[in-house]
Every structure is written in structure tokens, then in C-alpha cells.
Design a protein around this motif. Structure first.
Motif: not given
Length: 151
Positions: A80-88, A112-118
């Protein structure tokens, strides 16, 4: 020579709980005369389904029953991933970008960078979260994904 294979198709499945809702949804019959009183019309004909079994549905609407223990050994829920990640992911696949370049921190969109690591709130880099999300995105790239519902 024996070769090793993995399943590549995704399925939809729902665990049978004996509720009236599921009985109606899958047109399940109940007859106390049978050893397993709940029966569903599946690929093989009418077969018994017990509470805890999984009802799988194929692309043509056909159903088959999978025992819970077999289901858990065979299937894993799609990431399950956020829309912005799916779009990327979809953009990169469309553009012919490799999975490695898709994960490249210089190329990824900021959200996406923020979601991944922050860490939310502190906005500090979180190595454990970064590793987990990298693997999640790679799995989503390879196997498919579900999009997070809007909050």
C-alpha cells in the motif's frame, strides 16, 4: 530437471466469515445435510466452504476456495503506497526508467523523498524508514500495488 516458479498473477480474495452479507454476495447455499454446510459454486462445481477459508475471484468472476493455511503460505497482500509514489512508479515505467533510476534520490519528487525517509513532525532523516520504504517501492514496482486511501 525441476525448475522453481513463482506466481505472477494477482487475485482478489476475501476470508469467509459466515455472515449473511458474504452468503448473499457469493450466492452461498446452506444445507445441514452436508458435512460442510456452506457450499459455493466454484470452478470445480459446488464445493464446501468453511469459516476462515478464502474465496478467491479470478479475472472472469470465477471463484475457488483456498484453505487459510495454504492462503497464508502462498499469497501476500500487495504493498500500500501513497498516490504520489504510485504516480512516480507509473511515470517511470511509462518513460522506460529503470527501477534503480526510479529510486535515485536526485530524481525522485520531493513528496516521495519526504515520505520515504523523513520522520513526520521532526523532518529528520530516518534510516530504518528509508530502507523499509525503498523495499516497499521495489516490491510495488515488481508485483503491483494498492493506493492509500485519502485521509
Amino acid at each position: 530437471m525441476i525448475k522453481i516458479y513463482r506466481k505472477t498473477a494477482t487475485i482478489k480474495a476475501e476470508q469467509f466469515d459466515g455472515s449473511d452479507e458474504m452468503i448473499n454476495k457469493y450466492h452461498i447455499e446452506y444445507d445441514e445435510a452436508y458435512t460442510v454446510p456452506f457450499r459455493i459454486e466454484a470452478i470445480e462445481g459446488w464445493i464446501g466452504v468453511e469459516g476462515g477459508d478464502w474465496i478467491a475471484t479470478g479475472v472472469h468472476g470465477e471463484h475457488w476456495i483456498i484453505a487459510d493455511v495454504v492462503f497464508k503460505q502462498t499469497y501476500a497482500e500487495l504493498p500500500v503506497i501513497p498516490k504520489e509514489v504510485a504516480d512516480w512508479i507509473e511515470k517511470c515505467k511509462h518513460d522506460g526508467t529503470s527501477v534503480g533510476d526510479m529510486l535515485c534520490s536526485e530524481r525522485r519528487p520531493e513528496k516521495m523523498r519526504d515520505w520515504m525517509a523523513l520522520t513526520p513532525g521532526t523532518y529528520e532523516f530516518n534510516q530504518r524508514k528509508y530502507k523499509k520504504h525503498q523495499e516497499l517501492i521495489a516490491r510495488a514496482w515488481l508485483d503491483g500495488f494498492q493506493m492509500e486511501e485519502d485521509k
